[in-house]
Motif scaffolding. Structure first.
Motif, PDB file in Angstrom:
ATOM      1  N   HIS A 121       0.820  -1.206   0.000  1.00 39.07           N
ATOM      2  CA  HIS A 121       0.000   0.000   0.000  1.00 39.07           C
ATOM      3  C   HIS A 121       0.858   1.262   0.000  1.00 39.07           C
ATOM      4  O   HIS A 121       2.072   1.175   0.153  1.00 39.07           O
ATOM      5  N   PHE A 148       1.373   3.122   2.285  1.00 43.88           N
ATOM      6  CA  PHE A 148       2.172   3.077   3.516  1.00 43.88           C
ATOM      7  C   PHE A 148       2.225   1.612   3.962  1.00 43.88           C
ATOM      8  O   PHE A 148       1.318   0.839   3.714  1.00 43.88           O
ATOM      9  N   GLY A 149       3.322   1.226   4.564  1.00 44.85           N
ATOM     10  CA  GLY A 149       3.419  -0.144   5.057  1.00 44.85           C
ATOM     11  C   GLY A 149       4.232  -1.035   4.146  1.00 44.85           C
ATOM     12  O   GLY A 149       4.687  -0.621   3.090  1.00 44.85           O
ATOM     13  N   SER A 150       4.414  -2.260   4.594  1.00 51.11           N
ATOM     14  CA  SER A 150       5.267  -3.216   3.896  1.00 51.11           C
ATOM     15  C   SER A 150       4.406  -4.282   3.236  1.00 51.11           C
ATOM     16  O   SER A 150       3.180  -4.218   3.284  1.00 51.11           O
ATOM     17  N   TRP A 151       5.028  -5.269   2.658  1.00 52.82           N
ATOM     18  CA  TRP A 151       4.311  -6.320   1.959  1.00 52.82           C
ATOM     19  C   TRP A 151       3.467  -7.175   2.902  1.00 52.82           C
ATOM     20  O   TRP A 151       3.907  -7.511   3.997  1.00 52.82           O
ATOM     21  N   ALA A 152       2.299  -7.516   2.434  1.00 50.36           N
ATOM     22  CA  ALA A 152       1.480  -8.549   3.065  1.00 50.36           C
ATOM     23  C   ALA A 152       1.463  -9.726   2.112  1.00 50.36           C
ATOM     24  O   ALA A 152       1.179  -9.550   0.918  1.00 50.36           O
ATOM     25  N   ASN A 158      -4.489  -6.481   6.215  1.00 46.03           N
ATOM     26  CA  ASN A 158      -4.049  -5.155   5.757  1.00 46.03           C
ATOM     27  C   ASN A 158      -5.213  -4.310   5.266  1.00 46.03           C
ATOM     28  O   ASN A 158      -5.282  -3.111   5.552  1.00 46.03           O
TER      29      ASN A 158
END
Lengths: 157, 130
Positions: A45, A47-51, A60
């Protein structure tokens, strides 16, 4: 039923309709519906890292909904928060991808926040049904991320 | 954390887990990472709030979340239980080490829901030499 390219295009537009629902506190049901719930589903997204894997992907999106649950800037507005632009789709057998630019505008109490992000979505046809298995959006600029963080910490937009 | 003998609890795997480092000095450090499966959530619920009760008025609490992913409903509830204990515990300073921005937003929301946002602040990982 249209061509594969038309179907994939429809799925990707539905994905962004589902994202609009999520951002406007209309729930995550449409977002859950548009994905194949597979172990190889992945998302990233602004913001944030991989899911990785449907369990993390679902969490997420749920957290995204919680983050924007305090956003009230569109409460009395009819314009969309955002949408995909310049969408180009390529179909390769039972897999396809779409590239485009996600543009959004948030009305905060003290400013407007604008995003222009390159995005990629991968769509997979399983048992004749095209659904999303991968979503990637560029990271948002730091000031946008910081403003969203302040909104969450304050509990209002 | 300086001083005192330390006890350590390690739970989970590389994919998701946590480590509690408590000391007789009344400080507490919890490092958490990944996405927690049900057994890790249960262990966190059994151990972390209990460890937080050992904090003392001059103690420092550090929740190292730089490798933690956003958690599902059960994991969030386990963290809420910890935050509720912390909200009413005596300690001098509480810090959450920042990582994944989405995780930070989840933790900020949980702190607010537990009325613990005034007790615990976010800190950059660089401040801890990590």
């Amino acid at each position: 039923m249209g061509s594969a390219e038309e179907e994939v295009t429809r799925v990707i537009y539905k994905f962004y309709d589902a994202l609009e629902d999520l951002l406007r506190a209309r729930g995550t049901a449409a977002m859950e519906e548009i994905w194949h719930h597979t172990d190889y589903a992945t998302t990233s997204h602004p913001f944030g890292s991989w899911a990785r894997g449907w369990t993390e992907v679902k969490v997420n999106w749920e957290e995204g909904a919680a983050v924007f649950g305090v956003y009230k800037g569109h409460e009395h507005r009819s314009d969309r928060i955002g949408g995909i632009n310049d969408l180009k789709v390529v179909v390769l057998g039972d897999a396809a991808y779409g590239t485009g630019i996600y543009r959004s505008r948030l009305y905060m109490s003290d400013c407007e926040l604008n995003l222009n992000l390159n995005c990629t979505n991968i769509v997979h046809r399983i048992d004749g049904v095209w659904k999303i298995v991968h979503h990637h959006a560029d990271q948002a600029q730091p000031d946008w991320q910081a403003a969203i963080g302040r909104m969450v910490e304050a509990g209002h937009s | 954390m300086p001083g005192g003998a330390h006890t350590s609890t390690n739970v989970g795997s590389e994919a998701g887990g946590f480590r509690i480092l408590g000391g007789t000095d009344g400080n507490l450090r919890i490092a958490a990472w990944g996405y927690w499966p049900a057994d890790v959530v249960a262990s966190f619920l059994a151990n972390a709030p209990l460890a937080a009760q050992a904090l003392v008025p001059v103690g420092i609490f550090v929740f190292d979340c730089k490798e933690l992913k956003p958690q599902g409903a059960e994991g969030q509830e386990a963290i809420r239980v910890l935050f509720r204990v912390l909200a009413r515990s005596p300690f001098a300073k509480g810090l959450i080490v920042r990582g994944n921005a989405m995780t930070c937003m989840q933790l900020a929301r949980l702190l607010r829901e537990c009325s613990a946002e005034k007790r615990i602040e976010f800190a950059e990982a660089e401040a801890f030499g990590s």
